[in-house]
Design a protein around this motif. Structure first.
Motif, PDB file in Angstrom:
ATOM      1  N   LEU A  61       0.992  -1.252   0.071  1.00 34.71           N
ATOM      2  CA  LEU A  61      -0.102   0.061   0.040  1.00 34.71           C
ATOM      3  C   LEU A  61       0.814   1.289   0.000  1.00 34.71           C
ATOM      4  O   LEU A  61       1.907   1.331   0.711  1.00 34.71           O
ATOM      5  N   PHE A  62       0.558   2.148  -0.883  1.00 34.04           N
ATOM      6  CA  PHE A  62       1.243   3.300  -0.928  1.00 34.04           C
ATOM      7  C   PHE A  62       0.466   4.573  -0.565  1.00 34.04           C
ATOM      8  O   PHE A  62      -0.539   4.767  -1.447  1.00 34.04           O
ATOM      9  N   PHE A  63       1.058   5.190   0.525  1.00 35.59           N
ATOM     10  CA  PHE A  63      -0.024   6.209   0.827  1.00 35.59           C
ATOM     11  C   PHE A  63       0.566   7.701   0.354  1.00 35.59           C
ATOM     12  O   PHE A  63       1.618   8.020   0.777  1.00 35.59           O
ATOM     13  N   ILE A  64      -0.267   8.550  -0.045  1.00 37.75           N
ATOM     14  CA  ILE A  64      -0.023  10.003  -0.419  1.00 37.75           C
ATOM     15  C   ILE A  64      -1.005  10.812  -0.033  1.00 37.75           C
ATOM     16  O   ILE A  64      -2.042  10.823  -0.255  1.00 37.75           O
ATOM     17  N   PRO A  65      -0.408  11.840   1.044  1.00 34.56           N
ATOM     18  CA  PRO A  65      -1.276  12.468   1.612  1.00 34.56           C
ATOM     19  C   PRO A  65      -1.672  13.756   0.915  1.00 34.56           C
ATOM     20  O   PRO A  65      -1.188  14.083  -0.175  1.00 34.56           O
ATOM     21  N   GLY A  66      -2.521  14.601   1.245  1.00 33.63           N
ATOM     22  CA  GLY A  66      -3.166  15.834   0.619  1.00 33.63           C
ATOM     23  C   GLY A  66      -2.326  17.038   0.856  1.00 33.63           C
ATOM     24  O   GLY A  66      -1.119  17.112   1.468  1.00 33.63           O
ATOM     25  N   PHE A  67      -2.763  18.292   0.300  1.00 38.72           N
ATOM     26  CA  PHE A  67      -2.063  19.251   0.180  1.00 38.72           C
ATOM     27  C   PHE A  67      -1.558  19.912   1.758  1.00 38.72           C
ATOM     28  O   PHE A  67      -2.486  20.007   2.575  1.00 38.72           O
ATOM     29  N   ALA A  68      -0.443  20.028   1.935  1.00 38.59           N
ATOM     30  CA  ALA A  68       0.296  20.657   3.174  1.00 38.59           C
ATOM     31  C   ALA A  68      -0.133  19.597   4.299  1.00 38.59           C
ATOM     32  O   ALA A  68       0.050  20.089   5.393  1.00 38.59           O
ATOM     33  N   SER A  69      -0.359  18.453   4.066  1.00 41.06           N
ATOM     34  CA  SER A  69      -0.695  17.283   5.136  1.00 41.06           C
ATOM     35  C   SER A  69       0.573  16.498   5.234  1.00 41.06           C
ATOM     36  O   SER A  69       1.531  16.250   4.343  1.00 41.06           O
ATOM     37  N   SER A  70       0.512  16.049   6.586  1.00 43.87           N
ATOM     38  CA  SER A  70       1.822  15.088   6.919  1.00 43.87           C
ATOM     39  C   SER A  70       1.312  13.744   6.617  1.00 43.87           C
ATOM     40  O   SER A  70       0.200  13.384   6.531  1.00 43.87           O
ATOM     41  N   GLY A  71       2.125  12.781   6.314  1.00 46.61           N
ATOM     42  CA  GLY A  71       2.052  11.385   6.128  1.00 46.61           C
ATOM     43  C   GLY A  71       1.181  10.705   7.351  1.00 46.61           C
ATOM     44  O   GLY A  71       0.722   9.668   7.338  1.00 46.61           O
ATOM     45  N   PHE A  94      -4.002  -1.678   8.555  1.00 41.51           N
ATOM     46  CA  PHE A  94      -3.652  -2.589   7.446  1.00 41.51           C
ATOM     47  C   PHE A  94      -1.918  -3.072   7.482  1.00 41.51           C
ATOM     48  O   PHE A  94      -1.679  -3.868   6.806  1.00 41.51           O
ATOM     49  N   GLU A  95      -1.260  -2.475   8.224  1.00 46.51           N
ATOM     50  CA  GLU A  95       0.214  -2.854   8.033  1.00 46.51           C
ATOM     51  C   GLU A  95       0.550  -4.191   8.806  1.00 46.51           C
ATOM     52  O   GLU A  95       1.762  -4.645   8.543  1.00 46.51           O
ATOM     53  N   LYS A  96      -0.418  -4.864   9.269  1.00 48.06           N
ATOM     54  CA  LYS A  96       0.003  -6.136  10.034  1.00 48.06           C
ATOM     55  C   LYS A  96      -0.269  -7.143   8.704  1.00 48.06           C
ATOM     56  O   LYS A  96       0.377  -8.237   8.613  1.00 48.06           O
ATOM     57  N   ASP A  97      -0.878  -6.638   7.580  1.00 46.80           N
ATOM     58  CA  ASP A  97      -0.873  -7.453   6.365  1.00 46.80           C
ATOM     59  C   ASP A  97      -0.338  -7.349   5.238  1.00 46.80           C
ATOM     60  O   ASP A  97      -0.266  -7.972   4.258  1.00 46.80           O
ATOM     61  N   PHE A  98       0.061  -6.066   5.159  1.00 44.88           N
ATOM     62  CA  PHE A  98       0.517  -5.097   3.935  1.00 44.88           C
ATOM     63  C   PHE A  98       1.763  -4.593   4.298  1.00 44.88           C
ATOM     64  O   PHE A  98       1.909  -3.964   5.543  1.00 44.88           O
ATOM     65  N   THR A  99       2.565  -4.540   3.220  1.00 42.96           N
ATOM     66  CA  THR A  99       3.847  -3.425   3.477  1.00 42.96           C
ATOM     67  C   THR A  99       3.376  -2.067   3.072  1.00 42.96           C
ATOM     68  O   THR A  99       2.871  -1.980   2.019  1.00 42.96           O
ATOM     69  N   CYS A 100       3.748  -1.170   4.121  1.00 40.07           N
ATOM     70  CA  CYS A 100       3.161   0.155   3.694  1.00 40.07           C
ATOM     71  C   CYS A 100       4.128   1.048   3.355  1.00 40.07           C
ATOM     72  O   CYS A 100       5.132   1.246   4.340  1.00 40.07           O
ATOM     73  N   GLN A 143       6.222  -4.016  -6.656  1.00 46.34           N
ATOM     74  CA  GLN A 143       5.185  -4.608  -7.557  1.00 46.34           C
ATOM     75  C   GLN A 143       3.808  -4.360  -7.354  1.00 46.34           C
ATOM     76  O   GLN A 143       3.322  -4.630  -6.313  1.00 46.34           O
ATOM     77  N   LYS A 144       3.320  -3.629  -8.469  1.00 47.85           N
ATOM     78  CA  LYS A 144       1.778  -3.297  -8.498  1.00 47.85           C
ATOM     79  C   LYS A 144       1.306  -2.846  -7.171  1.00 47.85           C
ATOM     80  O   LYS A 144       0.450  -3.363  -6.527  1.00 47.85           O
ATOM     81  N   PRO A 145       1.774  -1.632  -6.770  1.00 40.70           N
ATOM     82  CA  PRO A 145       1.413  -1.257  -5.236  1.00 40.70           C
ATOM     83  C   PRO A 145       0.138  -0.773  -5.642  1.00 40.70           C
ATOM     84  O   PRO A 145      -0.566  -0.512  -6.676  1.00 40.70           O
ATOM     85  N   ILE A 146      -0.709  -0.682  -4.425  1.00 42.41           N
ATOM     86  CA  ILE A 146      -2.195   0.093  -4.539  1.00 42.41           C
ATOM     87  C   ILE A 146      -2.002   1.462  -3.944  1.00 42.41           C
ATOM     88  O   ILE A 146      -1.342   1.627  -2.830  1.00 42.41           O
ATOM     89  N   LEU A 147      -2.247   2.385  -4.713  1.00 43.10           N
ATOM     90  CA  LEU A 147      -2.026   3.808  -4.546  1.00 43.10           C
ATOM     91  C   LEU A 147      -3.362   4.438  -3.850  1.00 43.10           C
ATOM     92  O   LEU A 147      -4.394   4.160  -4.172  1.00 43.10           O
TER      93      LEU A 147
END
Length: 281
Positions: free
Chosen positions: A40-50, A60-66, A102-106
Motif C-alpha cells: 500500500l502506497f499512501f500519498i497525503p493531501g495538500f500541506a498534510s503530513s503522512g 492494514f500494516e499487519k497484512d501489508f507493506t506500507c 510490484q503493482k502497489p495499491i496507491l
C-alpha cells in the motif's frame, strides 16, 4: 592485465550504482512499515503530513507493506526548489520503479488523490489499484465548467501573497479555513499545525499549480480497478462529479454519510470498511 582492468571497472560501476541508490533525492520523505506481499502506497493531501494515514496504517500494516509519503516542503519536511505536480508525479513513479515495488495499491487524499490518478494514467502497467479519497480530476472545473489549464501558469502572485503574510496571519487563516474541511474537532489543531509548518513558497506554488491540473481526459488511460471515496456533501453534486470521472471506466464511487473533506477522520468506520473491501477483493 585486461582481466584485472575489467574486474576493477565492474567494481567501480557497482560502487557508482550503490552510491546513486543511496544518495538519489526524491521530493518527499518516506516511511516504510508493515510486512506483506502486497504493498500500500499512501500519498497525503495538500500541506498534510503522512501522519494523516496513521489510523489507516494501524489497520492494514499487519497484512501489508506500507510506504507513507510526506511531500517536500509540507508539514515540516525540507523543501526542494521548483516544486510541481508534474515533477512529484514523475518522482513517485520513479521511486516505485527504483525500489522494484510490484503493482502497489496507491491511496491518495485530496491532492494525493490527484497524484494517484495521474500516476495510474501515465504509468498504467505500474499500479495494481488506486483509491482516491475526496479528490477530483479537475478541482477548478467544479466552480468553472469551462475551465482549461494554462500552458504557462504563473504562480508568482500566489507565492508572493503567501510569503508576505506574517506567521500570525498565516496561522489565523489556516485556523479559519480548517473547520470547513474537517468535522472532527480533535484533529483540527493537528491539521492546522501541518499547514503552519509547511514552507510558504511550496504552499503557494503547489496551491496554484494543483488548481491548474486537469486530468479529465488523461484518466481514460487508467486500466487498474479504482475506488473513489467522496465526502457527504458531494452527493448533492453527483452528476457533476461523475461527469468529471466519465473517462475513468474502472471507477467505483462511494459517498460518505457524514463529515467533510478529511473522510478518514470524519467517517472513519465507513471509510475503513470501504478500503478493506476494495483492497482485499
Amino acid at each position: 592485465m585486461k582481466k584485472y582492468i575489467l574486474i576493477i571497472a565492474l567494481l567501480f560501476s557497482a560502487l557508482c550504482i550503490n552510491v546513486f541508490a543511496q544518495t538519489k533525492s526524491y521530493p518527499f520523505e518516506v516511511i516504510k512499515t508493515g510486512k506483506g506481499k502486497q504493498t500500500l502506497f499512501f500519498i497525503p493531501g495538500f500541506a498534510s503530513s503522512g501522519e494523516v494515514w496513521n489510523e489507516t496504517k494501524a489497520v492494514f500494516e499487519k497484512d501489508f507493506t506500507c510506504y507513507t509519503l510526506t511531500m517536500a516542503g509540507f508539514a515540516g519536511v525540507q523543501p526542494q526548489p521548483n516544486p510541481s505536480f508534474e515533477h512529484w508525479k514523475t518522482e513517485i513513479a520513479h521511486y516505485i520503479k527504483d525500489n522494484k515495488i510490484q503493482k502497489p495499491i496507491l491511496i491518495g487524499h485530496s491532492m494525493g488523490g490527484g497524484l494517484a490518478l495521474a500516476i495510474a494514467a501515465d504509468y498504467p502497467g505500474l499500479i495494481g489499484k488506486i483509491v482516491v479519497v475526496d479528490a477530483l480530476p479537475c478541482l477548478a472545473a467544479l466552480s468553472d465548467t469551462s475551465f482549461q489549464s494554462k500552458q504557462k501558469n504563473d504562480c508568482s502572485p500566489m507565492i508572493t501573497q503567501m510569503t508576505a503574510m506574517s506567521d500570525t496571519q498565516f496561522s489565523d487563516m489556516q485556523k479559519q479555513m480548517m473547520p470547513r474541511l474537517v468535522q472532527n474537532a480533535s484533529k483540527l489543531d493537528l491539521i492546522v499545525d501541518w499547514s503552519v509548518k509547511s514552507d510558504r513558497t511550496t504552499f503557494g506554488q503547489m496551491y496554484c499549480d494543483f488548481f491548474n491540473v486537469d486530468l479529465r481526459k488523461k484518466i481514460a488511460t487508467i486500466k487498474c480497478p479504482s475506488l473513489v471515496l467522496l465526502e457527504s456533501y458531494f452527493i448533492n453534486l453527483k452528476p457533476t462529479i461523475e461527469e468529471q470521472y466519465k473517462n475513468l471506466k474502472s471507477a467505483h464511487f462511494e459517498y460518505a454519510a457524514k463529515g467533510l473533506h478529511f473522510i478518514m477522520y470524519d467517517d472513519q468506520e465507513w471509510y475503513l470498511k470501504q478500503l478493506d473491501t476494495f483492497i482485499k477483493s
